[in-house]
Design a protein around this motif. Structure first.
Motif, mmCIF file in Angstrom:
data_model
loop_
_atom_site.group_PDB
_atom_site.id
_atom_site.type_symbol
_atom_site.label_atom_id
_atom_site.label_comp_id
_atom_site.label_asym_id
_atom_site.label_seq_id
_atom_site.Cartn_x
_atom_site.Cartn_y
_atom_site.Cartn_z
ATOM 1 N N UNK A 124 -23.139 -95.510 -9.881
ATOM 2 C CA UNK A 124 -22.246 -96.070 -10.885
ATOM 3 C C UNK A 124 -23.018 -96.244 -12.175
ATOM 4 N N UNK A 125 -23.044 -97.437 -12.700
ATOM 5 C CA UNK A 125 -23.809 -97.701 -13.916
ATOM 6 C C UNK A 125 -25.303 -97.739 -13.600
ATOM 7 N N UNK A 126 -26.130 -97.663 -14.652
ATOM 8 C CA UNK A 126 -27.581 -97.765 -14.450
ATOM 9 C C UNK A 126 -27.942 -99.097 -13.810
ATOM 10 N N UNK A 131 -29.580 -102.122 -8.918
ATOM 11 C CA UNK A 131 -29.310 -103.177 -7.938
ATOM 12 C C UNK A 131 -29.198 -102.566 -6.533
ATOM 13 N N UNK A 132 -28.575 -101.401 -6.416
ATOM 14 C CA UNK A 132 -28.503 -100.729 -5.110
ATOM 15 C C UNK A 132 -29.899 -100.399 -4.589
ATOM 16 N N UNK A 133 -30.796 -99.963 -5.469
ATOM 17 C CA UNK A 133 -32.165 -99.694 -5.044
ATOM 18 C C UNK A 133 -32.818 -100.979 -4.542
ATOM 19 N N UNK A 134 -32.632 -102.071 -5.263
ATOM 20 C CA UNK A 134 -33.168 -103.360 -4.818
ATOM 21 C C UNK A 134 -32.573 -103.752 -3.466
ATOM 22 N N UNK A 135 -31.287 -103.475 -3.256
ATOM 23 C CA UNK A 135 -30.641 -103.781 -1.978
ATOM 24 C C UNK A 135 -31.299 -103.016 -0.837
ATOM 25 N N UNK A 136 -31.591 -101.744 -1.058
ATOM 26 C CA UNK A 136 -32.230 -100.942 -0.015
ATOM 27 C C UNK A 136 -33.630 -101.487 0.296
ATOM 28 N N UNK A 137 -34.348 -101.925 -0.727
ATOM 29 C CA UNK A 137 -35.673 -102.509 -0.511
ATOM 30 C C UNK A 137 -35.536 -103.846 0.215
ATOM 31 N N UNK A 180 -15.577 -99.654 -14.060
ATOM 32 C CA UNK A 180 -15.588 -98.191 -13.926
ATOM 33 C C UNK A 180 -15.268 -97.726 -12.514
ATOM 34 N N UNK A 181 -15.391 -98.615 -11.550
ATOM 35 C CA UNK A 181 -15.139 -98.266 -10.155
ATOM 36 C C UNK A 181 -16.405 -97.789 -9.462
ATOM 37 N N UNK A 182 -16.460 -98.039 -8.159
ATOM 38 C CA UNK A 182 -17.600 -97.603 -7.352
ATOM 39 C C UNK A 182 -17.484 -96.120 -7.047
ATOM 40 N N UNK A 183 -18.595 -95.401 -7.024
ATOM 41 C CA UNK A 183 -18.546 -94.018 -6.527
ATOM 42 C C UNK A 183 -18.289 -94.061 -5.017
#
Length: 191
Positions: A124-126, A131-137, A180-183
């Motif tokens: 989605x946005x930068x 934040x998604x990368x932080x979630x995976x970590x 913008x909505x989630x991919x």
């Protein structure tokens, strides 16, 4: 208050590192892997804050960064198997109010979101992607904390906090993409 006059001490040159109580463990110990993953998570959250700029979400993540230092201190403080993990002047521990704050913030953000109808792709946005990368970590940090709990007494609230934090980061990424909505994942969409 922490005061660091000298950054290098040479005490770790033998492959060990010191814990809060002064004891030393190998740098490859599961406890150190967990502390390292929490540190990496904190750095990833710092990058997410940079992508967000100023605002409520960035302010909340700054509070979480402080919590992650508390979590690192908690993990670096050895305890007996029967410990109550109550904080004291000498022991910083994750407490229930830190977990409850995350739950409250998750609920507030979730109230502003449409229900999920599909799995979403990290992006989605930068800011949301960061934040998604932080979630995976955070998920990895949770796994390493669980692994450390097989060999050392770990505060159960430390596990609750890191588990709730990954949920928080997932909802925050969705919240950042709310306009913008989630991919969305399209199963088999690239066949």
């Amino acid at each position: 208050m922490v005061k660091l006059n000298k950054i290098y001490t040479r005490t770790g040159d033998d492959g060990t590192t010191g814990l809060v109580d002064g004891s030393r463990i190998a740098k490859h110990d599961p406890r150190m892997a967990a502390i390292g993953d929490v540190d990496e998570l904190n750095s990833a959250i710092g990058m997410a804050i940079v992508e967000m700029g100023k605002g409520d979400a960035a302010s909340q993540l700054s509070i979480i960064q402080n919590d992650l230092f508390d979590l690192g201190a908690d993990l670096a403080t050895p305890a007996q198997e029967d410990a109550d993990f109550e904080p004291s002047d000498m022991e910083l521990r994750i407490v229930v109010s830190q977990v409850e704050r995350l739950e409250s913030e998750i609920d507030a953000m979730n109230d502003a979101l449409e229900p999920l109808t599909s799995f979403i792709l990290p992006g989605g946005s930068k800011a949301a992607a960061a934040v998604h990368l932080a979630r995976a970590i955070a998920r990895r940090a949770e796994r390493t904390i669980v692994a450390a709990s097989d060999t050392a007494a770990i505060n159960p609230l430390a596990l609750s906090y890191i588990n709730r934090l990954s949920d928080y980061l997932f909802v925050l990424a969705r919240y950042l993409n709310r306009d913008s909505g989630d991919p969305l994942w399209v199963p088999g969409g690239a066949r």
